[in-house]
Write an enzyme that holds these catalytic residues in place. Structure first.
Site, PDB file in Angstrom:
ATOM      1  N   ASP A 114       0.775   2.596   3.772  1.00 42.64           N
ATOM      2  CA  ASP A 114      -0.069   3.680   3.257  1.00 42.64           C
ATOM      3  C   ASP A 114       0.774   4.940   3.089  1.00 42.64           C
ATOM      4  OD1 ASP A 114      -2.189   5.122   2.304  1.00 42.64           O
ATOM      5  OD2 ASP A 114      -3.258   5.282   4.208  1.00 42.64           O
ATOM      6  N   HIS A 135     -10.981   0.673   0.547  1.00 44.34           N
ATOM      7  CA  HIS A 135     -10.862   1.738   1.544  1.00 44.34           C
ATOM      8  C   HIS A 135     -12.220   1.808   2.232  1.00 44.34           C
ATOM      9  CE1 HIS A 135      -9.337   5.838   2.946  1.00 44.34           C
ATOM     10  NE2 HIS A 135     -10.553   5.719   3.451  1.00 44.34           N
ATOM     11  N   ASN A 170      -4.954   6.183  -7.197  1.00 42.29           N
ATOM     12  CA  ASN A 170      -5.542   7.525  -7.116  1.00 42.29           C
ATOM     13  C   ASN A 170      -4.516   8.595  -7.480  1.00 42.29           C
ATOM     14  OD1 ASN A 170      -4.170   6.898  -4.717  1.00 42.29           O
ATOM     15  ND2 ASN A 170      -5.381   8.342  -3.513  1.00 42.29           N
ATOM     16  N   HIS A 174       0.841  -1.203   0.000  1.00 46.85           N
ATOM     17  CA  HIS A 174       0.000   0.000   0.000  1.00 46.85           C
ATOM     18  C   HIS A 174       0.874   1.251   0.000  1.00 46.85           C
ATOM     19  CE1 HIS A 174      -4.030   1.747   1.646  1.00 46.85           C
ATOM     20  NE2 HIS A 174      -3.360   2.669   0.940  1.00 46.85           N
ATOM     21  N   HIS A 183       2.886  14.249   1.292  1.00 44.70           N
ATOM     22  CA  HIS A 183       2.494  15.605   0.887  1.00 44.70           C
ATOM     23  C   HIS A 183       3.602  16.541   1.325  1.00 44.70           C
ATOM     24  CE1 HIS A 183      -1.632  14.363  -0.031  1.00 44.70           C
ATOM     25  NE2 HIS A 183      -1.646  13.721   1.113  1.00 44.70           N
ATOM     26  N   HIS A 222       1.623   5.166  -2.188  1.00 48.38           N
ATOM     27  CA  HIS A 222       1.200   6.184  -3.152  1.00 48.38           C
ATOM     28  C   HIS A 222       2.469   6.913  -3.601  1.00 48.38           C
ATOM     29  CE1 HIS A 222      -3.134   5.947  -1.905  1.00 48.38           C
ATOM     30  NE2 HIS A 222      -2.581   5.613  -0.752  1.00 48.38           N
ATOM     31  N   PHE A 223       3.033   6.481  -4.729  1.00 48.25           N
ATOM     32  CA  PHE A 223       4.242   7.129  -5.221  1.00 48.25           C
ATOM     33  C   PHE A 223       3.928   8.332  -6.108  1.00 48.25           C
ATOM     34  CE2 PHE A 223       7.726   3.631  -4.686  1.00 48.25           C
ATOM     35  CZ  PHE A 223       7.608   3.768  -3.317  1.00 48.25           C
ATOM     36  N   ARG A 224       2.645   8.661  -6.229  1.00 48.21           N
ATOM     37  CA  ARG A 224       2.169   9.958  -6.726  1.00 48.21           C
ATOM     38  C   ARG A 224       2.377  10.228  -8.216  1.00 48.21           C
ATOM     39  NH1 ARG A 224      -1.319  10.686  -2.792  1.00 48.21           N
ATOM     40  NH2 ARG A 224      -0.501  11.458  -0.822  1.00 48.21           N
TER      41      ARG A 224
END
Length: 421
Positions: free
Chosen positions: A302, A174, A86, A52, A306, A54-56
């Protein structure tokens, strides 16, 4: 050929490990040879599988990219990641999968797999990617944690779950109830503050969604993977389903067993806003016990970076939810091992072998002849203070800043190559 000599296996036995190319050639009785990497005093475990992250990319390169995300992962002993859909645009079509593969490329030192995003109208796309080897499952967002991928209608959820069952795809969920979130927010009768985040997304928000996801999975016959369950109450619902024979798997994050909701009330509360939110101390203790006692299947970071500027925005809705974590996943768990709360062999189950079984990665999660040479050599006694300035992630901060932990990854081998030393 690469040799690791006199290293301790998770079982406690010392061994020499011989690597040929990208595979483990043999695991032999330890010798007094002076060749190769000296593993004396170190413990070797399979490379961490983080299911899980998020490497964006694409769309948010300023927060993270594959190079910085990979560097952060390797520094923490993570050799395999499952990236979330996402992004901007979200990963919801076969064409976008092709584009993402080009962006990620093949020159990085970690293994990359992708969650495919579900929408109310992309069932054909789900079927189209079902046989792609780097698609690990389909992610369903039941709350506004990701508005571009929000799915709330019962009929849409049922069709997605059913399509995944037909195509032998795991459904990752989710689990937060969007309708309840809006009700909780309206009951404030004022503009929400950061400290209200746990009230708006309270325990019933999670348990309501978990119940629905379990029911839909049971009705459609799909395998269900519950992402980042943050409450012991949510875990207990899933355990009841497991006892009935339902194929359901539970993921928990390090921050939900380490940090409590009081963090949201401080001057730096913005840095601790994430979905689902942090919980009260009593819930954290119970959730951690479930992890340490073997009731949880996987640990996912997760990792959701940011920038500091974004996190310091004014206004509840302007502060994005999410914290970085791929680099600190293993150290946080090693600290539990050092405190004799978690057994090393159970750590291996949580961080690699269970994920390898669930997601059918047959050559990973084991230290055996013929398996992938993804290995982490750990110093179980070294103490380190986690600091913002030491993080390899592009966002440059961590929610664990200032925490002292014991047990650190020292040497990381990915695909038979020493990637971090």
């Amino acid at each position: 050929m690469l040799k690791i000599r006199n290293v301790q296996l998770p079982s406690g036995k010392c061994a020499d490990i011989i690597i040929e190319g990208s595979k483990i050639q043999s695991v032999e009785e330890a010798t007094i040879s002076e060749e190769g990497i000296d593993g004396t005093g170190l413990i070797v475990i399979p490379g961490i599988i983080d299911p899980h992250v998020h490497f964006r990319i694409p769309g948010a390169w300023h927060k993270e990219d594959w190079e910085t995300g990979s560097a952060s992962a390797l520094k923490g002993g993570v050799t395999t990641v499952f990236d979330m859909p996402n992004t901007s645009p979200p990963l919801t079509t076969f064409e976008r999968l092709m584009e993402k593969r080009k962006i990620v490329g093949t020159g990085h030192k970690i293994n990359a797999y992708f969650w495919f995003g579900a929408t109310p109208n992309n069932l054909a796309e789900i079927a189209a990617v079902s046989k792609e080897p780097d698609i690990i499952g389909v992610k369903v967002y039941m709350s506004s944690a990701s508005r571009d991928l929000l799915v709330v209608e019962e009929k849409d959820l049922y069709q997605i779950f059913s399509t995944c069952a037909t195509n032998n795809l795991i459904v990752g969920v989710h689990a937060e109830d969007e309708a309840l979130i809006q009700i909780k927010r309206s009951k404030l009768e004022r503009d929400p503050q950061i400290s209200d985040h746990c009230l708006i997304r309270d325990t019933p928000v999670e348990t309501s969604a978990v119940r629905k996801a379990l029911r839909l999975a049971r009705e459609t016959g799909c395998q269900l993977y519950l992402c980042h369950i943050s409450t012991p109450e949510g875990v207990e619902l899933a355990l009841e389903a497991k006892e009935r024979g339902q194929p359901v798997f539970i993921e928990v994050t390090p921050h939900h067993i380490t940090l409590d909701e009081e963090r949201l009330k401080g001057a730096n509360g913005c840095y601790f806003k994430m979905n689902p939110p942090l919980r009260i101390a009593e819930q954290i203790t119970r959730l951690r016990e479930y992890v340490c006692q073997g009731y949880i299947d996987t640990i996912g970071s997760d990792h959701a970076p940011h920038t500091k500027t974004e996190k310091q925005s004014i206004g509840y809705d302007n502060v994005p939810s999410g914290v970085p974590g791929v680099e600190t996943l293993l150290p946080i768990l090693l600290n539990l091992v050092a405190g004799e709360q978690l057994m090393m062999e159970r750590l291996v189950s949580l961080t690699s072998s269970n994920a390898a079984k669930i997601f059918r990665l047959a050559s990973k999660g084991k230290i055996e002849k013929g398996c992938d040479a993804d290995l982490v050599l750990i110093d179980p006694n070294q103490k380190v203070v986690i600091r913002n300035q030491d993080m390899a992630t592009k966002c440059g901060w961590t929610p664990y800043d200032g925490m002292t932990i014991r047990g650190v990854p020292k040497i990381i081998i990915s695909g038979g190559i020493v990637a971090q030393n």
